[in-house]
Motif scaffolding. Structure first.
Motif, PDB file in Angstrom:
ATOM      1  N   PHE A   5       0.731  -1.225   0.087  1.00 45.64           N
ATOM      2  CA  PHE A   5       0.096  -0.008   0.037  1.00 45.64           C
ATOM      3  C   PHE A   5       0.894   1.305   0.160  1.00 45.64           C
ATOM      4  N   HIS A   6       2.159   1.188   0.859  1.00 47.63           N
ATOM      5  CA  HIS A   6       2.677   2.386   0.853  1.00 47.63           C
ATOM      6  C   HIS A   6       3.421   2.506  -0.418  1.00 47.63           C
ATOM      7  N   ARG A   7       3.838   1.591  -1.225  1.00 45.42           N
ATOM      8  CA  ARG A   7       4.448   1.733  -2.689  1.00 45.42           C
ATOM      9  C   ARG A   7       3.270   2.424  -3.413  1.00 45.42           C
ATOM     10  N   GLU A   8       2.282   1.789  -3.384  1.00 47.26           N
ATOM     11  CA  GLU A   8       1.013   2.129  -4.305  1.00 47.26           C
ATOM     12  C   GLU A   8       0.525   3.738  -4.289  1.00 47.26           C
ATOM     13  N   LYS A   9       0.889   4.071  -2.664  1.00 43.77           N
ATOM     14  CA  LYS A   9       0.725   5.526  -2.371  1.00 43.77           C
ATOM     15  C   LYS A   9       1.389   6.775  -3.057  1.00 43.77           C
ATOM     16  N   LYS A  10       2.781   5.941  -3.377  1.00 45.33           N
ATOM     17  CA  LYS A  10       3.473   6.979  -4.350  1.00 45.33           C
ATOM     18  C   LYS A  10       3.152   7.264  -5.599  1.00 45.33           C
ATOM     19  N   THR A  12       0.066   7.713  -6.612  1.00 46.98           N
ATOM     20  CA  THR A  12      -1.372   8.530  -6.645  1.00 46.98           C
ATOM     21  C   THR A  12      -1.160   9.811  -6.524  1.00 46.98           C
ATOM     22  N   ASN A  13      -1.731  10.942  -6.960  1.00 47.77           N
ATOM     23  CA  ASN A  13      -1.838  12.273  -6.677  1.00 47.77           C
ATOM     24  C   ASN A  13      -2.875  12.543  -5.373  1.00 47.77           C
ATOM     25  N   ALA A  14      -3.662  11.693  -5.220  1.00 43.01           N
ATOM     26  CA  ALA A  14      -4.745  11.851  -3.826  1.00 43.01           C
ATOM     27  C   ALA A  14      -3.985  11.650  -2.697  1.00 43.01           C
ATOM     28  N   ARG A  15      -4.569  12.449  -1.782  1.00 41.10           N
ATOM     29  CA  ARG A  15      -3.999  12.022  -0.212  1.00 41.10           C
ATOM     30  C   ARG A  15      -4.528  10.861   0.169  1.00 41.10           C
ATOM     31  N   LEU A  16      -3.587   9.744   0.325  1.00 38.93           N
ATOM     32  CA  LEU A  16      -4.103   8.520   0.724  1.00 38.93           C
ATOM     33  C   LEU A  16      -3.341   8.275   2.299  1.00 38.93           C
ATOM     34  N   VAL A  17      -4.137   7.951   3.023  1.00 36.81           N
ATOM     35  CA  VAL A  17      -3.490   7.900   4.397  1.00 36.81           C
ATOM     36  C   VAL A  17      -3.889   6.214   4.865  1.00 36.81           C
ATOM     37  N   ILE A  18      -2.511   5.652   5.175  1.00 34.12           N
ATOM     38  CA  ILE A  18      -2.595   4.109   5.529  1.00 34.12           C
ATOM     39  C   ILE A  18      -2.463   4.120   7.143  1.00 34.12           C
ATOM     40  N   LEU A  19      -3.509   3.548   7.901  1.00 34.14           N
ATOM     41  CA  LEU A  19      -3.595   3.227   9.160  1.00 34.14           C
ATOM     42  C   LEU A  19      -3.572   1.774   9.350  1.00 34.14           C
ATOM     43  N   GLY A  20      -2.541   1.219  10.136  1.00 29.62           N
ATOM     44  CA  GLY A  20      -2.510  -0.100  10.685  1.00 29.62           C
ATOM     45  C   GLY A  20      -1.246  -0.653   9.879  1.00 29.62           C
ATOM     46  N   PRO A  21      -1.127  -1.969   9.985  1.00 27.70           N
ATOM     47  CA  PRO A  21      -2.128  -2.959  10.552  1.00 27.70           C
ATOM     48  C   PRO A  21      -2.311  -2.950  12.015  1.00 27.70           C
ATOM     49  N   ALA A  22      -3.597  -3.043  12.359  1.00 20.55           N
ATOM     50  CA  ALA A  22      -3.570  -3.132  14.029  1.00 20.55           C
ATOM     51  C   ALA A  22      -4.579  -4.227  14.244  1.00 20.55           C
ATOM     52  N   GLU A  23      -4.603  -4.970  15.264  1.00 19.43           N
ATOM     53  CA  GLU A  23      -5.535  -5.975  15.593  1.00 19.43           C
ATOM     54  C   GLU A  23      -7.033  -5.499  15.735  1.00 19.43           C
ATOM     55  N   ALA A  24      -7.761  -6.380  15.348  1.00 22.36           N
ATOM     56  CA  ALA A  24      -9.063  -5.924  15.158  1.00 22.36           C
ATOM     57  C   ALA A  24      -9.590  -5.934  16.666  1.00 22.36           C
ATOM     58  N   LEU A  39      -7.774   2.539   4.946  1.00 21.83           N
ATOM     59  CA  LEU A  39      -7.171   3.425   4.016  1.00 21.83           C
ATOM     60  C   LEU A  39      -8.241   4.646   3.989  1.00 21.83           C
ATOM     61  N   LYS A  40      -7.422   5.789   4.082  1.00 21.87           N
ATOM     62  CA  LYS A  40      -8.602   7.130   4.059  1.00 21.87           C
ATOM     63  C   LYS A  40      -7.785   7.885   2.993  1.00 21.87           C
ATOM     64  N   THR A  41      -8.801   8.366   2.200  1.00 21.32           N
ATOM     65  CA  THR A  41      -8.683   9.188   1.043  1.00 21.32           C
ATOM     66  C   THR A  41      -9.574  10.424   0.888  1.00 21.32           C
ATOM     67  N   ASN A  42      -8.976  11.456   0.242  1.00 26.75           N
ATOM     68  CA  ASN A  42     -10.032  12.406  -0.203  1.00 26.75           C
ATOM     69  C   ASN A  42     -10.560  12.296  -1.860  1.00 26.75           C
ATOM     70  N   VAL A  43      -9.969  11.037  -2.390  1.00 30.09           N
ATOM     71  CA  VAL A  43     -10.522  10.849  -3.551  1.00 30.09           C
ATOM     72  C   VAL A  43     -10.913   9.111  -3.749  1.00 30.09           C
ATOM     73  N   ARG A  44     -12.185   8.957  -3.522  1.00 31.74           N
ATOM     74  CA  ARG A  44     -12.644   7.432  -3.443  1.00 31.74           C
ATOM     75  C   ARG A  44     -11.876   6.572  -4.535  1.00 31.74           C
ATOM     76  N   SER A  45     -11.894   7.117  -5.720  1.00 35.68           N
ATOM     77  CA  SER A  45     -11.259   6.169  -6.959  1.00 35.68           C
ATOM     78  C   SER A  45      -9.913   5.832  -6.519  1.00 35.68           C
ATOM     79  N   ALA A  46      -9.167   6.904  -5.952  1.00 35.76           N
ATOM     80  CA  ALA A  46      -7.715   6.458  -5.614  1.00 35.76           C
ATOM     81  C   ALA A  46      -7.603   5.458  -4.495  1.00 35.76           C
ATOM     82  N   ALA A  47      -8.146   5.185  -3.660  1.00 29.39           N
ATOM     83  CA  ALA A  47      -8.429   4.187  -2.777  1.00 29.39           C
ATOM     84  C   ALA A  47      -8.656   3.019  -3.437  1.00 29.39           C
ATOM     85  N   ARG A  48      -9.846   2.993  -4.353  1.00 26.91           N
ATOM     86  CA  ARG A  48     -10.167   1.931  -4.795  1.00 26.91           C
ATOM     87  C   ARG A  48      -9.100   1.398  -5.958  1.00 26.91           C
TER      88      ARG A  48
END
Length: 76
Positions: A5-10, A12-24, A39-48
């Motif tokens: 996910f961090h590699r993919e974040k690079k 994209t132009n959208a703001r993509l925040v990656i939280l975790g991994p964390a235990e459920a 995954l949090k983003t300001n552009v849904r298509s970027a997260a998808r």
């Protein structure tokens, strides 16, 4: 998986925040451990797009299953 996910974040132009991994909050059900990545983003298509790219490029170990929840109602 998070590194992918961090590699993919690079890529994209959208703001993509990656939280975790964390235990459920319920970390084990029926002898299976559960973790979550958010995954949090300001552009849904970027997260998808990032999600689909990671799915295609990542080979999961035997027995690992991934479930996706788009727009979860609540995160504990």
């Amino acid at each position: 998986l998070v590194l992918a996910f961090h590699r993919e974040k690079k890529n994209t132009n959208a703001r993509l925040v990656i939280l975790g991994p964390a235990e459920a909050s319920i970390s084990k059900i029926k002898r299976q451990y559960r973790w979550q990545i958010i995954l949090k983003t300001n552009v849904r298509s970027a997260a998808r797009k990032a999600l689909m790219s990671v799915i295609v490029k990542t080979e999961l170990p035997k027995g690992v299953v991934i479930h996706f929840d788009i727009d979860p109602q609540g995160v504990m």
